[in-house]
Design a protein around this motif. Structure first.
Motif, PDB file in Angstrom:
ATOM      1  N   PHE A  88      -9.690  33.476  59.845  1.00 27.90           N
ATOM      2  CA  PHE A  88      -9.528  32.058  59.585  1.00 27.90           C
ATOM      3  C   PHE A  88     -10.158  31.234  60.704  1.00 27.90           C
ATOM      4  O   PHE A  88      -9.918  31.491  61.888  1.00 27.90           O
ATOM      5  CB  PHE A  88      -8.043  31.704  59.479  1.00 27.90           C
ATOM      6  N   VAL A  89     -10.933  30.249  60.308  1.00 23.58           N
ATOM      7  CA  VAL A  89     -11.534  29.315  61.253  1.00 23.58           C
ATOM      8  C   VAL A  89     -10.701  28.042  61.266  1.00 23.58           C
ATOM      9  O   VAL A  89     -10.447  27.441  60.209  1.00 23.58           O
ATOM     10  CB  VAL A  89     -12.987  28.998  60.856  1.00 23.58           C
ATOM     11  N   LEU A  90     -10.258  27.664  62.448  1.00 26.62           N
ATOM     12  CA  LEU A  90      -9.452  26.463  62.633  1.00 26.62           C
ATOM     13  C   LEU A  90     -10.282  25.459  63.431  1.00 26.62           C
ATOM     14  O   LEU A  90     -10.364  25.548  64.656  1.00 26.62           O
ATOM     15  CB  LEU A  90      -8.155  26.814  63.363  1.00 26.62           C
ATOM     16  N   PRO A  91     -10.934  24.500  62.752  1.00 24.79           N
ATOM     17  CA  PRO A  91     -11.697  23.490  63.499  1.00 24.79           C
ATOM     18  C   PRO A  91     -10.747  22.607  64.291  1.00 24.79           C
ATOM     19  O   PRO A  91      -9.689  22.205  63.782  1.00 24.79           O
ATOM     20  CB  PRO A  91     -12.397  22.690  62.388  1.00 24.79           C
ATOM     21  N   GLY A 132     -19.447  27.298  61.660  1.00 23.76           N
ATOM     22  CA  GLY A 132     -19.399  25.841  61.734  1.00 23.76           C
ATOM     23  C   GLY A 132     -20.382  25.147  60.811  1.00 23.76           C
ATOM     24  O   GLY A 132     -20.294  23.921  60.632  1.00 23.76           O
ATOM     25  N   ALA A 133     -21.295  25.896  60.209  1.00 20.51           N
ATOM     26  CA  ALA A 133     -22.350  25.291  59.391  1.00 20.51           C
ATOM     27  C   ALA A 133     -21.827  24.418  58.254  1.00 20.51           C
ATOM     28  O   ALA A 133     -22.392  23.342  57.990  1.00 20.51           O
ATOM     29  CB  ALA A 133     -23.280  26.379  58.861  1.00 20.51           C
ATOM     30  N   PRO A 134     -20.763  24.812  57.531  1.00 18.66           N
ATOM     31  CA  PRO A 134     -20.304  23.957  56.417  1.00 18.66           C
ATOM     32  C   PRO A 134     -19.544  22.718  56.862  1.00 18.66           C
ATOM     33  O   PRO A 134     -19.273  21.833  56.046  1.00 18.66           O
ATOM     34  CB  PRO A 134     -19.368  24.883  55.630  1.00 18.66           C
ATOM     35  N   LEU A 135     -19.200  22.636  58.152  1.00 16.89           N
ATOM     36  CA  LEU A 135     -18.324  21.573  58.637  1.00 16.89           C
ATOM     37  C   LEU A 135     -19.121  20.359  59.095  1.00 16.89           C
ATOM     38  O   LEU A 135     -20.293  20.465  59.467  1.00 16.89           O
ATOM     39  CB  LEU A 135     -17.464  22.093  59.790  1.00 16.89           C
ATOM     40  N   LEU A 251      -8.585  27.018  58.087  1.00 20.77           N
ATOM     41  CA  LEU A 251      -7.268  26.398  58.207  1.00 20.77           C
ATOM     42  C   LEU A 251      -7.482  25.008  58.778  1.00 20.77           C
ATOM     43  O   LEU A 251      -8.023  24.860  59.883  1.00 20.77           O
ATOM     44  CB  LEU A 251      -6.362  27.221  59.131  1.00 20.77           C
ATOM     45  N   LEU A 252      -7.062  23.983  58.032  1.00 18.16           N
ATOM     46  CA  LEU A 252      -7.352  22.604  58.398  1.00 18.16           C
ATOM     47  C   LEU A 252      -6.078  21.876  58.805  1.00 18.16           C
ATOM     48  O   LEU A 252      -5.060  21.957  58.116  1.00 18.16           O
ATOM     49  CB  LEU A 252      -7.992  21.874  57.209  1.00 18.16           C
ATOM     50  N   TYR A 295      -4.567  14.702  47.330  1.00 20.91           N
ATOM     51  CA  TYR A 295      -4.187  15.014  48.716  1.00 20.91           C
ATOM     52  C   TYR A 295      -4.980  16.204  49.245  1.00 20.91           C
ATOM     53  O   TYR A 295      -5.521  16.169  50.363  1.00 20.91           O
ATOM     54  CB  TYR A 295      -2.687  15.301  48.757  1.00 20.91           C
ATOM     55  N   LEU A 296      -5.068  17.272  48.456  1.00 19.24           N
ATOM     56  CA  LEU A 296      -5.786  18.469  48.896  1.00 19.24           C
ATOM     57  C   LEU A 296      -7.283  18.220  48.995  1.00 19.24           C
ATOM     58  O   LEU A 296      -7.940  18.664  49.950  1.00 19.24           O
ATOM     59  CB  LEU A 296      -5.491  19.621  47.936  1.00 19.24           C
ATOM     60  N   LEU A 297      -7.852  17.499  48.042  1.00 23.66           N
ATOM     61  CA  LEU A 297      -9.285  17.188  48.100  1.00 23.66           C
ATOM     62  C   LEU A 297      -9.608  16.322  49.312  1.00 23.66           C
ATOM     63  O   LEU A 297     -10.616  16.551  50.000  1.00 23.66           O
ATOM     64  CB  LEU A 297      -9.717  16.477  46.814  1.00 23.66           C
ATOM     65  N   ASP A 298      -8.764  15.354  49.594  1.00 25.26           N
ATOM     66  CA  ASP A 298      -8.990  14.484  50.753  1.00 25.26           C
ATOM     67  C   ASP A 298      -8.953  15.275  52.058  1.00 25.26           C
ATOM     68  O   ASP A 298      -9.756  15.029  52.976  1.00 25.26           O
ATOM     69  CB  ASP A 298      -7.951  13.369  50.803  1.00 25.26           C
ATOM     70  N   ALA A 299      -8.022  16.213  52.157  1.00 22.26           N
ATOM     71  CA  ALA A 299      -7.918  17.023  53.371  1.00 22.26           C
ATOM     72  C   ALA A 299      -9.183  17.848  53.589  1.00 22.26           C
ATOM     73  O   ALA A 299      -9.688  17.958  54.712  1.00 22.26           O
ATOM     74  CB  ALA A 299      -6.699  17.934  53.281  1.00 22.26           C
ATOM     75  N   VAL A 300      -9.697  18.439  52.509  1.00 21.57           N
ATOM     76  CA  VAL A 300     -10.913  19.245  52.618  1.00 21.57           C
ATOM     77  C   VAL A 300     -12.114  18.361  52.938  1.00 21.57           C
ATOM     78  O   VAL A 300     -12.945  18.688  53.800  1.00 21.57           O
ATOM     79  CB  VAL A 300     -11.152  20.036  51.315  1.00 21.57           C
ATOM     80  N   ASN A 301     -12.229  17.229  52.263  1.00 23.34           N
ATOM     81  CA  ASN A 301     -13.381  16.355  52.458  1.00 23.34           C
ATOM     82  C   ASN A 301     -13.420  15.737  53.843  1.00 23.34           C
ATOM     83  O   ASN A 301     -14.477  15.283  54.297  1.00 23.34           O
ATOM     84  CB  ASN A 301     -13.388  15.260  51.390  1.00 23.34           C
ATOM     85  N   ARG A 302     -12.306  15.725  54.511  1.00 24.46           N
ATOM     86  CA  ARG A 302     -12.265  15.221  55.880  1.00 24.46           C
ATOM     87  C   ARG A 302     -13.014  16.145  56.844  1.00 24.46           C
ATOM     88  O   ARG A 302     -13.460  15.725  57.911  1.00 24.46           O
ATOM     89  CB  ARG A 302     -10.799  15.082  56.306  1.00 24.46           C
ATOM     90  N   TYR A 303     -13.186  17.414  56.452  1.00 24.15           N
ATOM     91  CA  TYR A 303     -13.785  18.404  57.347  1.00 24.15           C
ATOM     92  C   TYR A 303     -15.160  18.894  56.898  1.00 24.15           C
ATOM     93  O   TYR A 303     -15.997  19.232  57.748  1.00 24.15           O
ATOM     94  CB  TYR A 303     -12.855  19.619  57.446  1.00 24.15           C
TER      95      TYR A 303
END
Length: 501
Positions: A88-91, A132-135, A251-252, A295-303
């Motif tokens: 798991f990558v935790l930015p 980190g490429a997708p972030l 993990l966001l 809520y879930l889409l917003d959390a993902v789109n933030r990263y």
């Protein structure tokens, strides 16, 4: 005719199936009764992880995290076909938890549970490392740590299979309609919802592992009382096409201090969740609502650079977790620990199970049986900590070597089909394939990796009684078949197997 048993277990989720397995392996006579299909409730609607619960450290649940991390190692050995490592990558987000606190938490996570099999945490430069490429570019630092994936519904089913092979009777789609204390034992009546058949049992002990329905069983079915309560918390997930390269998951951290898992799922998809919302309604009625999806889409789109939209959502699912009510107001802060309540009124004990999490089910089952030792002094010793689950008895618990063996044994299968059988059935793949020497020997092909031989196996050996049991809980074929293919399979199933299921 009344059947007499030592233990009557109500609830075919992970806790009930685990307790039935443990007890049967000690030589007790056991009936496991489930009103719907195995794992139809909470236990098929999890985040599909065997993990210590990194975020529980923030609530000082150190003992729970340690026990879960120890169990993670035990379960990896017991079921290497359905449980396997993930990274798991935790930015790091400067707006949320400080980096030093995250790193401290990961240090504890690496060391609390005596980690032996999984690699530890490493720090990432998200500007250079491929993870980190997708972030988004603003995320420059991150951490990578280990946990495990699990096919949750299969974990339940394999516990039930093992229980049955050790002598337990497993009754699905069979509700416990009444239970009354009578002469130092329980008189139990069950009713099969498909056939209408009723059966009578005399049980020394009832184990109430009904999850969200635990209080209902106590009050309505058994006419008993308990000072314990459950807190129902709704957790929803969404499934979208996978939108990044590589095997890693993410993990966001979200603004509300919750964390969101973004996991690779079924090869070409992503599983995103979960929400934590107090639930007041019937557990049967739970479903993800639009605000949770947003809520879930917003959390993902933030990263992430690639933005997800509501129309990208392939499917949603939602479950109700029955957590032990420890008085916490925030649903995320409610303990994921478990509590037992043993009521021995009238010499007819009922053991009620409150809370728990999928990772600690084996330990919960073992400790639950310990509560009954004085009632069954001659029962066998603890045994599940070193026992493989059905299909998990592959040499040295090495799935990669087993994958190579499948290729040698079945060169005529596609890689996807071998992987499907290997990951779901492990060493029991041969029970499905039988004498087949080609794809034709597996019978009718319904699309994807679904062949007739698998459906017949699941109907005969794993209590699958509907097409949905096969397409969604025993497998995830539903995500890989078109609507027309699903309909064709359902029609075939109803015409051929439903009559004997």
């Amino acid at each position: 005719m009344t059947d007499t048993v030592d233990l009557f277990v109500i609830g075919g989720g992970i806790n009930g199936a685990g307790i039935a397995r443990d007890a049967a392996g000690r030589g007790l006579s056991v009936v496991l009764c489930e009103k719907d299909d195995l794992a139809e409730g909470t236990s098929s609607r999890s985040g599909k992880l065997v993990h210590g619960g990194l975020r529980y450290l923030e609530y000082y649940e150190f003992r729970l995290v340690r026990e879960a991390l120890i169990e993670r190692e035990v379960l990896m050995s017991a079921a290497p076909h359905i449980i396997w490592p993930l990274r798991f990558v935790l930015p790091h987000s400067p707006l949320d938890r400080p980096a030093w606190l995250v790193r401290l938490g990961l240090f504890l996570y690496d060391n609390l549970g005596g980690r032996k099999k999984l690699p530890g945490t490493r720090t990432l430069d998200l500007r250079r490392d491929p993870e980190g490429a997708p972030l988004l570019d603003k995320y420059r630092k991150g951490f990578e740590y280990s946990d495990c994936w699990v096919d949750d519904a299969r974990l339940v089913t394999l516990n039930a299979v093992d229980a049955a092979e050790r002598g337990a009777t497993v009754l699905t789609r069979t509700a416990c309609t009444s239970a009354r204390r009578e002469d130092g034992a329980w008189a139990v009546t069950t009713t099969n919802s498909r056939t209408g058949e009723t059966r009578e049992f005399r049980a020394r002990v009832i184990v109430n592992a009904a999850g969200p329905w635990v209080s209902d069983v106590i009050q309505r079915v058994a006419g008993a009382n308990s000072s314990r309560n459950v807190r129902l918390v709704k957790g929803s997930h969404i499934i979208v096409p996978k939108f990044w390269s590589g095997p890693q998951c993410y993990l966001l951290q979200n603004h509300d201090k919750r964390v969101i898992f973004v996991n690779s799922y079924e090869g070409d998809k992503a599983l995103i969740g979960t929400t934590d919302i107090a639930w007041e309604g019937r557990a049967e009625d739970v479903e993800a609502d639009p605000s949770e999806v947003e809520y879930l889409l917003d959390a993902v789109n933030r990263y992430f650079k690639e933005k997800l939209r509501p129309e990208d959502v392939v499917q949603t699912f939602s479950g109700v977790r029955a957590l032990f009510d420890d008085g916490q107001g925030n649903p995320s802060a409610v303990t994921r620990d478990y509590v037992f309540d043993l009521d021995e009124t009238g010499g007819a004990p009922i053991l009620n199970v409150f809370g728990g999490k999928i990772t600690t089910f084996r330990e919960l089952a073992e400790r639950g049986i310990h509560k009954l030792k004085h009632l069954f002094p001659d029962m066998g010793r603890d045994w599940t900590h070193k026992a493989a689950l059905p299909g998990g008895d592959i040499p040295k618990a090495d799935y990669d070597a087993f994958r190579d063996q499948l290729k040698t044994d079945y060169p005529w299968m596609s890689r996807d089909l071998r992987e499907h059988y290997g990951r779901l059935y492990g060493a029991r793949t041969a029970m499905i394939v039988g004498d087949a020497k080609s794809l034709d020997g597996l019978g009718r092909h319904f699309g994807g990796t679904l062949f007739e031989a698998e459906a017949r196996y699941l109907s005969a050996h794993e209590w699958a009684q509907t097409a949905e049991d096969i397409l969604w809980r025993r497998t995830k074929h539903r995500l890989h078949l078109s609507k027309a293919e699903q309909a064709a399979f359902a029609a075939w199933y109803d015409d051929t197997l439903a009559k004997v299921a």
